[in-house]
Design an enzyme around this catalytic site. Structure first.
Site, PDB file in Angstrom:
ATOM      1  N   CYS A 112     -61.500 -12.721 -55.361  1.00 48.92           N
ATOM      2  CA  CYS A 112     -62.309 -13.472 -56.491  1.00 48.92           C
ATOM      3  C   CYS A 112     -62.863 -12.534 -57.523  1.00 48.92           C
ATOM      4  O   CYS A 112     -63.500 -13.139 -58.527  1.00 48.92           O
ATOM      5  CB  CYS A 112     -63.720 -13.771 -55.816  1.00 48.92           C
ATOM      6  SG  CYS A 112     -63.290 -15.046 -54.429  1.00 48.92           S
TER       7      CYS A 112
ATOM      8  N   HIS B 241     -67.227 -22.447 -57.293  1.00 54.79           N
ATOM      9  CA  HIS B 241     -66.449 -20.865 -57.173  1.00 54.79           C
ATOM     10  C   HIS B 241     -64.998 -21.211 -57.434  1.00 54.79           C
ATOM     11  O   HIS B 241     -64.197 -21.527 -56.595  1.00 54.79           O
ATOM     12  CB  HIS B 241     -66.930 -20.114 -55.621  1.00 54.79           C
ATOM     13  CG  HIS B 241     -66.405 -18.857 -55.539  1.00 54.79           C
ATOM     14  ND1 HIS B 241     -65.813 -18.195 -56.735  1.00 54.79           N
ATOM     15  CD2 HIS B 241     -66.375 -17.868 -54.796  1.00 54.79           C
ATOM     16  CE1 HIS B 241     -65.789 -16.870 -56.537  1.00 54.79           C
ATOM     17  NE2 HIS B 241     -65.987 -16.793 -55.391  1.00 54.79           N
TER      18      HIS B 241
ATOM     19  N   PHE C 240     -63.358 -11.070 -51.366  1.00 47.01           N
ATOM     20  CA  PHE C 240     -62.920 -10.594 -49.965  1.00 47.01           C
ATOM     21  C   PHE C 240     -62.165  -9.219 -50.069  1.00 47.01           C
ATOM     22  O   PHE C 240     -61.318  -9.076 -50.930  1.00 47.01           O
ATOM     23  CB  PHE C 240     -62.298 -11.640 -49.437  1.00 47.01           C
ATOM     24  CG  PHE C 240     -62.895 -13.030 -48.956  1.00 47.01           C
ATOM     25  CD1 PHE C 240     -64.291 -12.890 -49.171  1.00 47.01           C
ATOM     26  CD2 PHE C 240     -62.311 -14.154 -48.730  1.00 47.01           C
ATOM     27  CE1 PHE C 240     -65.045 -14.329 -48.746  1.00 47.01           C
ATOM     28  CE2 PHE C 240     -62.954 -15.209 -48.076  1.00 47.01           C
ATOM     29  CZ  PHE C 240     -64.309 -15.234 -48.235  1.00 47.01           C
TER      30      PHE C 240
ATOM     31  N   HIS D 237     -72.482 -12.793 -59.373  1.00 47.47           N
ATOM     32  CA  HIS D 237     -71.510 -13.322 -58.603  1.00 47.47           C
ATOM     33  C   HIS D 237     -71.916 -14.655 -58.126  1.00 47.47           C
ATOM     34  O   HIS D 237     -71.405 -15.484 -58.091  1.00 47.47           O
ATOM     35  CB  HIS D 237     -70.997 -12.303 -57.871  1.00 47.47           C
ATOM     36  CG  HIS D 237     -70.021 -12.932 -56.893  1.00 47.47           C
ATOM     37  ND1 HIS D 237     -68.719 -13.157 -57.356  1.00 47.47           N
ATOM     38  CD2 HIS D 237     -69.588 -13.038 -55.472  1.00 47.47           C
ATOM     39  CE1 HIS D 237     -67.691 -13.631 -56.599  1.00 47.47           C
ATOM     40  NE2 HIS D 237     -68.267 -13.340 -55.305  1.00 47.47           N
TER      41      HIS D 237
ATOM     42  N   LYS E  15     -72.065 -20.539 -61.156  1.00 46.62           N
ATOM     43  CA  LYS E  15     -71.416 -20.991 -59.886  1.00 46.62           C
ATOM     44  C   LYS E  15     -72.348 -22.184 -59.277  1.00 46.62           C
ATOM     45  O   LYS E  15     -71.711 -23.218 -58.848  1.00 46.62           O
ATOM     46  CB  LYS E  15     -70.966 -20.070 -58.857  1.00 46.62           C
ATOM     47  CG  LYS E  15     -70.023 -19.034 -58.832  1.00 46.62           C
ATOM     48  CD  LYS E  15     -69.615 -18.217 -58.019  1.00 46.62           C
ATOM     49  CE  LYS E  15     -68.567 -17.381 -58.214  1.00 46.62           C
ATOM     50  NZ  LYS E  15     -69.243 -16.142 -59.262  1.00 46.62           N
TER      51      LYS E  15
ATOM     52  N   GLU F 267     -76.642  -8.874 -53.651  1.00 43.31           N
ATOM     53  CA  GLU F 267     -76.474  -8.746 -55.052  1.00 43.31           C
ATOM     54  C   GLU F 267     -77.789  -8.512 -55.611  1.00 43.31           C
ATOM     55  O   GLU F 267     -78.022  -7.742 -56.716  1.00 43.31           O
ATOM     56  CB  GLU F 267     -75.768  -9.626 -55.958  1.00 43.31           C
ATOM     57  CG  GLU F 267     -75.400  -9.637 -57.216  1.00 43.31           C
ATOM     58  CD  GLU F 267     -74.351 -10.693 -57.739  1.00 43.31           C
ATOM     59  OE1 GLU F 267     -73.899 -10.741 -58.858  1.00 43.31           O
ATOM     60  OE2 GLU F 267     -74.325 -11.908 -56.931  1.00 43.31           O
TER      61      GLU F 267
END
Length: 417
Positions: free
Chosen positions: A165, A342, A403, A305, A337, A316
């Site tokens: 991502c 996403h 990831f 994010h 998002k 975060e």
């Protein structure tokens, strides 16, 4: 060596909430959710039956039918968003030195739908290997950048970044560095993804990563909300034309903003879960600030994010407080998002575009779908919940985490900063 300045001169977007930059921005500031029941395949047996699909899109409006059939959707999306960005940059192609124009694209997965279809056809054919001759060039993750360079004749640096991502943010940072180090004058960069497929939905469901709020998909992506329970899968593309400042000025280009810096880091923790204290997220923001030569108090906002996962949003938020200290409470934080879902490898590109437009228009898009505070997230932070806020935005950071523990952060700023 003195580093060259880099500015943004063209934008293109193809998203679940708008098929152009203008449509995308209008949806963002009006808090429009792109989540809806999946139309691409039968979801009867799937735990999650919705996603953020690109809507009202006919590829033949942009690409010849015969050529489009040779491309996976992720590559089609790349070409369409790039066409808008290149037109926006308004080059004189008769004088443009194409040897000094490159393409660095990002995609976390590449041609997943093509891979899925070919393998399913093989299995249905009793093991007879009758594969489409375009199987490999449709599937590979680098082919979008190849198509872009072929279409426009751009002969500069050309490759693809794959960091889940964080892919398109890494692509943007690489493109930025290639220009400021003098290896190119112009770069087309961004990312695309088309993972709303049987394999994509099934795989993420198996990981328990996706929201299963099938009774109310439009509110399923709810970053920082106590009742968040997974992300909503999205698709699409974002493209940016970035350019050496003097090169842009010499041709009278419209300049959106300057790219101030980029940061990268690794969590070194887990293949899918973030570091619980946000260690990698903290480091990537500090690295970005250091690269930009700015202090935490210079920043006005952070496009987080913010995927709407139970662990990620907490980590975060902790990292932001650690990096910015008391200044964290004066920032406008947001997660777009909540509206787009996403977009995986394309997330960084479309979120950087949102950050650039917030500087241009002086408006911060909201984080929609907030209903209940999470006691694990500091309530004094301003997440721009539910409604856009006007603010003179001079410096904005955009975070993307992937990831494998890959983290990338880019900082954009007003040209006169």
């Amino acid at each position: 060596m003195e580093l060259r300045r880099v500015v943004v001169t063209g934008l293109g977007a193809l998203t679940p909430i708008g098929n152009t930059v203008e449509e995308y921005w209008n949806s963002l500031i009006n808090g429009v959710s792109g989540a809806a029941p999946i139309t691409y395949f039968d979801t009867t047996n799937f735990k999650t039956k919705f996603a953020c699909e690109v809507k009202n899109f006919n590829v033949e409006d942009f690409i010849d039918r015969k050529e489009a059939r040779k491309m996976d959707r992720y590559a089609q999306y790349a070409l369409v968003s790039t066409e808008e960005a290149v037109k926006d940059a308004n080059f004189d192609f008769d004088t443009l030195d194409k040897d000094r124009v490159g393409v660095i694209w990002g995609s976390g997965i590449g041609g997943l739908e093509t891979f899925q279809e070919e393998v399913m056809n093989f299995a249905a054919g009793n093991g007879t290997p009758k594969f489409n001759p375009f199987f490999i060039p449709k599937m590979i993750a680098d082919i979008a950048g190849g198509h872009i360079s072929i279409k426009y004749g751009f002969r500069g640096p050309n490759f693809t970044t794959v960091s889940a991502c964080a892919s398109s943010t890494n692509a943007l940072i690489d493109a930025f560095n290639y220009i400021r180090l003098g290896h190119a004058d112009v770069m087309v960069t961004g990312g695309s993804e088309a993972a709303v497929t049987i394999a994509g939905m099934g795989g993420f469901n198996a990981m328990h990563a996706l929201s299963t709020r099938n009774d109310d998909p439009k509110t399923a992506s709810r970053p920082m909300d106590k009742d968040r329970e997974g992300f909503v899968l999205g698709e699409g593309a974002g493209a940016l034309v970035i350019e050496e400042y003097e090169h842009a000025k010499a041709r009278g280009a419209k300049i959106y903003c300057e790219i101030g810096g980029g940061g990268m880091s690794a969590d070194a923790h887990h293949i899918t879960a973030p570091h619980p204290e946000g260690l990698g997220a903290r480091n990537v923001m500090l690295n970005c600030l250091r690269d930009a030569g700015l202090k935490p108090e210079d920043v006005d906002g952070v496009n987080m994010h913010g995927t709407s996962t139970p662990l990620g949003d907490i980590a975060e938020s902790k990292a932001i407080i650690e990096v910015f200290g008391d200044h964290a409470y004066t920032l406008n934080l947001n997660s777009t998002k909540s509206m787009t879902g996403h977009l995986l490898g394309a997330a960084g590109a479309i979120e950087t575009i949102a950050s650039i437009l917030s500087i241009k228009h002086g408006i911060v898009p909201p984080t929609i779908n907030h209903f209940t505070d999470d006691e694990n997230i500091d309530p004094k932070l301003n997440f721009t919940f539910n409604k856009a806020q006007k603010r003179d935005m001079k410096v904005v950071m955009s975070n993307t985490f992937g990831f494998g523990g890959h983290n990338a952060c880019v900082l954009v700023k007003k040209l006169d900063m």
